[in-house]
Write a protein that holds these residues in place. Structure first.
Motif, PDB file in Angstrom:
ATOM      1  N   LEU A 110       0.745  -1.231  -0.156  1.00 17.66           N
ATOM      2  CA  LEU A 110       0.307   0.118   0.063  1.00 17.66           C
ATOM      3  C   LEU A 110       0.785   1.016  -0.546  1.00 17.66           C
ATOM      4  O   LEU A 110       1.846   1.047   0.929  1.00 17.66           O
ATOM      5  N   VAL A 111       0.599   1.854  -0.893  1.00 21.48           N
ATOM      6  CA  VAL A 111       1.995   2.996  -1.109  1.00 21.48           C
ATOM      7  C   VAL A 111       0.922   4.785  -1.141  1.00 21.48           C
ATOM      8  O   VAL A 111      -0.009   4.755  -1.366  1.00 21.48           O
ATOM      9  N   TRP A 112       1.439   5.564  -0.076  1.00 24.29           N
ATOM     10  CA  TRP A 112       0.981   6.105   0.251  1.00 24.29           C
ATOM     11  C   TRP A 112       1.429   7.672   0.423  1.00 24.29           C
ATOM     12  O   TRP A 112       3.068   7.238   0.159  1.00 24.29           O
ATOM     13  N   ARG A 113       0.674   8.475  -0.292  1.00 22.15           N
ATOM     14  CA  ARG A 113       1.362  10.115  -0.763  1.00 22.15           C
ATOM     15  C   ARG A 113       1.536  10.572   0.755  1.00 22.15           C
ATOM     16  O   ARG A 113       1.430  10.412   1.870  1.00 22.15           O
ATOM     17  N   LEU A 114       2.933  11.236   1.136  1.00 26.94           N
ATOM     18  CA  LEU A 114       3.226  11.968   2.344  1.00 26.94           C
ATOM     19  C   LEU A 114       3.933  13.758   2.293  1.00 26.94           C
ATOM     20  O   LEU A 114       4.899  13.607   1.296  1.00 26.94           O
ATOM     21  N   ASN A 115       2.677  13.472   3.026  1.00 32.15           N
ATOM     22  CA  ASN A 115       3.368  15.334   2.626  1.00 32.15           C
ATOM     23  C   ASN A 115       3.821  15.812   4.334  1.00 32.15           C
ATOM     24  O   ASN A 115       3.014  15.017   5.244  1.00 32.15           O
ATOM     25  N   LEU A 116       4.931  16.559   4.025  1.00 28.67           N
ATOM     26  CA  LEU A 116       5.515  17.531   5.164  1.00 28.67           C
ATOM     27  C   LEU A 116       4.296  18.713   5.252  1.00 28.67           C
ATOM     28  O   LEU A 116       5.099  19.130   4.591  1.00 28.67           O
ATOM     29  N   VAL A 117       3.862  19.133   6.651  1.00 27.94           N
ATOM     30  CA  VAL A 117       2.564  20.124   6.611  1.00 27.94           C
ATOM     31  C   VAL A 117       3.210  20.838   7.599  1.00 27.94           C
ATOM     32  O   VAL A 117       3.876  20.096   8.896  1.00 27.94           O
ATOM     33  N   THR A 118       2.184  21.562   7.837  1.00 28.36           N
ATOM     34  CA  THR A 118       2.130  22.673   8.849  1.00 28.36           C
ATOM     35  C   THR A 118       0.556  22.212   9.781  1.00 28.36           C
ATOM     36  O   THR A 118       0.325  22.730   8.537  1.00 28.36           O
ATOM     37  N   VAL A 119       0.575  22.105  10.921  1.00 29.00           N
ATOM     38  CA  VAL A 119      -0.189  22.072  11.322  1.00 29.00           C
ATOM     39  C   VAL A 119      -0.530  23.220  12.891  1.00 29.00           C
ATOM     40  O   VAL A 119       0.385  23.587  13.678  1.00 29.00           O
ATOM     41  N   SER A 120      -1.536  23.635  13.075  1.00 31.65           N
ATOM     42  CA  SER A 120      -1.210  24.358  14.219  1.00 31.65           C
ATOM     43  C   SER A 120      -0.923  23.598  15.573  1.00 31.65           C
ATOM     44  O   SER A 120      -0.515  24.556  16.612  1.00 31.65           O
ATOM     45  N   LYS A 121      -1.287  22.491  15.526  1.00 34.64           N
ATOM     46  CA  LYS A 121      -1.551  21.748  16.972  1.00 34.64           C
ATOM     47  C   LYS A 121      -2.121  19.970  16.156  1.00 34.64           C
ATOM     48  O   LYS A 121      -3.102  20.031  15.620  1.00 34.64           O
ATOM     49  N   LEU A 122      -1.949  18.754  16.232  1.00 35.66           N
ATOM     50  CA  LEU A 122      -1.750  17.999  15.642  1.00 35.66           C
ATOM     51  C   LEU A 122      -2.538  17.720  17.087  1.00 35.66           C
ATOM     52  O   LEU A 122      -2.811  16.339  17.484  1.00 35.66           O
ATOM     53  N   THR A 123      -3.751  18.044  17.043  1.00 32.59           N
ATOM     54  CA  THR A 123      -5.223  17.425  18.165  1.00 32.59           C
ATOM     55  C   THR A 123      -6.543  17.921  17.316  1.00 32.59           C
ATOM     56  O   THR A 123      -6.190  18.303  16.299  1.00 32.59           O
ATOM     57  N   ILE A 124      -7.734  17.188  18.606  1.00 30.89           N
ATOM     58  CA  ILE A 124      -8.952  17.599  17.961  1.00 30.89           C
ATOM     59  C   ILE A 124      -9.354  19.368  17.276  1.00 30.89           C
ATOM     60  O   ILE A 124     -10.231  19.394  16.283  1.00 30.89           O
ATOM     61  N   ASP A 125      -8.718  20.191  17.556  1.00 37.62           N
ATOM     62  CA  ASP A 125      -8.792  21.515  17.687  1.00 37.62           C
ATOM     63  C   ASP A 125      -7.784  21.768  16.624  1.00 37.62           C
ATOM     64  O   ASP A 125      -8.174  23.659  16.420  1.00 37.62           O
ATOM     65  N   GLY A 126      -6.924  21.515  16.224  1.00 38.31           N
ATOM     66  CA  GLY A 126      -5.850  22.059  15.221  1.00 38.31           C
ATOM     67  C   GLY A 126      -6.300  22.178  13.872  1.00 38.31           C
ATOM     68  O   GLY A 126      -7.720  21.561  13.667  1.00 38.31           O
ATOM     69  N   PHE A 127      -6.041  23.334  13.087  1.00 37.12           N
ATOM     70  CA  PHE A 127      -5.995  23.617  11.717  1.00 37.12           C
ATOM     71  C   PHE A 127      -5.022  23.184  11.023  1.00 37.12           C
ATOM     72  O   PHE A 127      -3.203  23.281  11.085  1.00 37.12           O
ATOM     73  N   MET A 128      -5.022  22.854   9.886  1.00 32.24           N
ATOM     74  CA  MET A 128      -4.079  22.732   8.553  1.00 32.24           C
ATOM     75  C   MET A 128      -3.772  23.497   8.072  1.00 32.24           C
ATOM     76  O   MET A 128      -4.207  24.772   7.358  1.00 32.24           O
ATOM     77  N   ARG A 129      -2.669  24.454   8.399  1.00 32.61           N
ATOM     78  CA  ARG A 129      -2.205  25.550   8.309  1.00 32.61           C
ATOM     79  C   ARG A 129      -1.558  25.613   6.461  1.00 32.61           C
ATOM     80  O   ARG A 129      -1.216  26.514   5.699  1.00 32.61           O
ATOM     81  N   ASP A 130      -0.566  24.770   6.176  1.00 33.20           N
ATOM     82  CA  ASP A 130      -0.167  25.513   5.086  1.00 33.20           C
ATOM     83  C   ASP A 130       0.670  24.077   4.939  1.00 33.20           C
ATOM     84  O   ASP A 130       1.212  22.950   5.047  1.00 33.20           O
ATOM     85  N   TYR A 131      -0.342  23.197   3.491  1.00 33.68           N
ATOM     86  CA  TYR A 131      -0.316  21.904   3.229  1.00 33.68           C
ATOM     87  C   TYR A 131       1.036  21.093   2.550  1.00 33.68           C
ATOM     88  O   TYR A 131       1.880  20.340   2.268  1.00 33.68           O
ATOM     89  N   SER A 132       2.468  22.161   2.616  1.00 33.20           N
ATOM     90  CA  SER A 132       3.496  22.151   1.620  1.00 33.20           C
ATOM     91  C   SER A 132       4.716  22.614   2.749  1.00 33.20           C
ATOM     92  O   SER A 132       5.855  22.205   2.499  1.00 33.20           O
TER      93      SER A 132
END
Length: 398
Positions: free
Chosen positions: A92-114
């Protein structure tokens, strides 16, 4: 006859108030595409089949003449084909991004996909460290380009992870990550991997980029496509900065041309791409030239930069190719893979505008090349993978 297939990724869009009701395509300076449209056939093509996500993987597979509903297995497998990874049929091959999230919790946001379009020379050692510390019999990390990498889950096609539906990170910019974290939590293996990677990325000796999380998505079995030359009777090449296009080329036994300085951004090596196309066409029939810039600007929500990216595509790709090949026996297909509207900051399923200019292609009579004028011609291909065969038949090449 030589056939040039030119793709401005994500070029299509919707009217914007800040552009006085114009789309970015209409606002851009595109005299060369306009001229080809005036003397060629113009219409719209549905590159994303109903029920499939409007990704560049699906859409560019359509543009190359292959039905995504039949051949598409995921984004990761296409990019694995670009790298020539040796895979087991049940991997099984996954694309893997290095991302920036506000915090890695359920109340976090995706800040930058790149992660700020992290440079490859910075991201590669990060992925290598993740492999060194976290790679095992189940998972292996494989560095790619900039923020785009791969995670192979060995024998994972037989696991529950194969059916997890994770949002592409560029689809949720500035949006909550709660639903995706809940999906990851269904797999204890992925859940642990996320948080173990987070700890490694926090080490500034390892990671100097903005990345603070990995984001596996777009998983699937290894890709297999028909041979392009056997299917269409032409020896062809792909030219692109991104592994996605290179993977489609490798999987269909096309030639894959790497251009030094091709970045996928506004600063890409336009001259290098043009020269590579001209060199290839000296002895071959077909070249697929892909420019990523308009799509990246669309994801960034920057109308001014997207207008500039489209203008540069016309001035620095289409114009020099037309000038160099003037008077020669050539034909053109120019289009985009999907829309990336500024207001959405992600891909949509709109049918894309296309132009075909060559023998047998009666002029549609449009004044310019745009989404709206292409729609007004009434020419619509409901299956985008038929665009290339349609063009070849019109030009007597099939």
């Amino acid at each position: 006859m030589k056939l040039l297939y030119l793709i401005a990724d994500g070029m299509g869009g919707w009217p914007l108030d800040e552009l006085d009701g114009k789309t970015t395509m209409e606002a851009a300076a595109t005299p060369n595409m306009d001229e080809l449209a005036k003397t060629g056939m113009v219409g719209r093509a549905q590159t994303v089949p109903e029920g499939m996500a409007p990704g560049s993987d699906v859409a560019n597979m359509s543009l190359l003449g292959f039905d995504p509903a039949k051949y598409h297995t995921g984004r990761g497998p296409i990019e694995a084909a670009a790298q020539g990874l040796e895979l087991d049929p049940d991997d099984l091959v996954w694309r893997l991004n290095l991302v920036t999230v506000s915090k890695l919790t359920i109340d976090g946001f995706m800040r930058d996909y790149s992660s700020g379009h992290v440079a490859s020379e910075i991201s590669r050692p990060v992925i290598e460290t993740l492999q060194e510390k976290l790679g095992n019999d189940m998972f292996s990390f494989h560095p790619g380009v900039q923020y785009r990498h791969l995670l192979v889950q060995h024998q994972g096609a037989l696991s529950d992870e194969a059916n997890l539906d994770i949002n592409p990170p560029h689809d949720i910019t500035d949006k909550p990550i709660k639903l995706d974290l809940r999906t990851y939590s269904k797999s204890p293996f992925l859940w642990d991997l996320l948080f173990e990677a987070k700890e490694i990325l926090e080490d500034r000796k390892v990671n100097t980029s903005r990345a603070n999380s990995i984001w596996p998505w777009g998983q699937g079995r290894p890709l297999s496509l028909p041979d392009f030359r056997e299917t269409f009777g032409m020896q062809g090449a792909v030219i692109s900065a991104v592994d996605l296009i290179k993977g489609l080329g490798n999987a269909s036994a096309m030639d894959v041309i790497d251009v030094e300085g091709a970045t996928g951004l506004l600063d890409t090596n336009y001259k290098g791409k043009v020269q590579a196309a001209l060199d290839y066409l000296t002895d071959h029939d077909f070249v697929f030239v892909h420019l990523e810039g308009p799509d990246e600007c669309g994801h960034g929500g920057n109308a001014k930069e997207k207008v500039e990216a489209i203008s540069r595509f016309d001035a620095r790709i289409v114009a020099p190719l037309r000038e160099a090949l003037a008077g020669q026996d050539v034909a053109w297909i120019v289009t985009c893979d999907h829309f990336t509207p500024i207001v959405e900051r992600t891909h949509t399923t709109d049918a894309v505008p296309f132009l075909i200019n060559g023998p047998g292609c009666d002029a549609s009579g449009v004044a310019a090349f745009s989404e709206i004028l292409a729609d007004e011609t009434g020419l619509k291909l409901d299956r985008g993978y038929e665009l290339l065969p349609f063009a070849l038949e019109k030009m007597g090449l099939k």
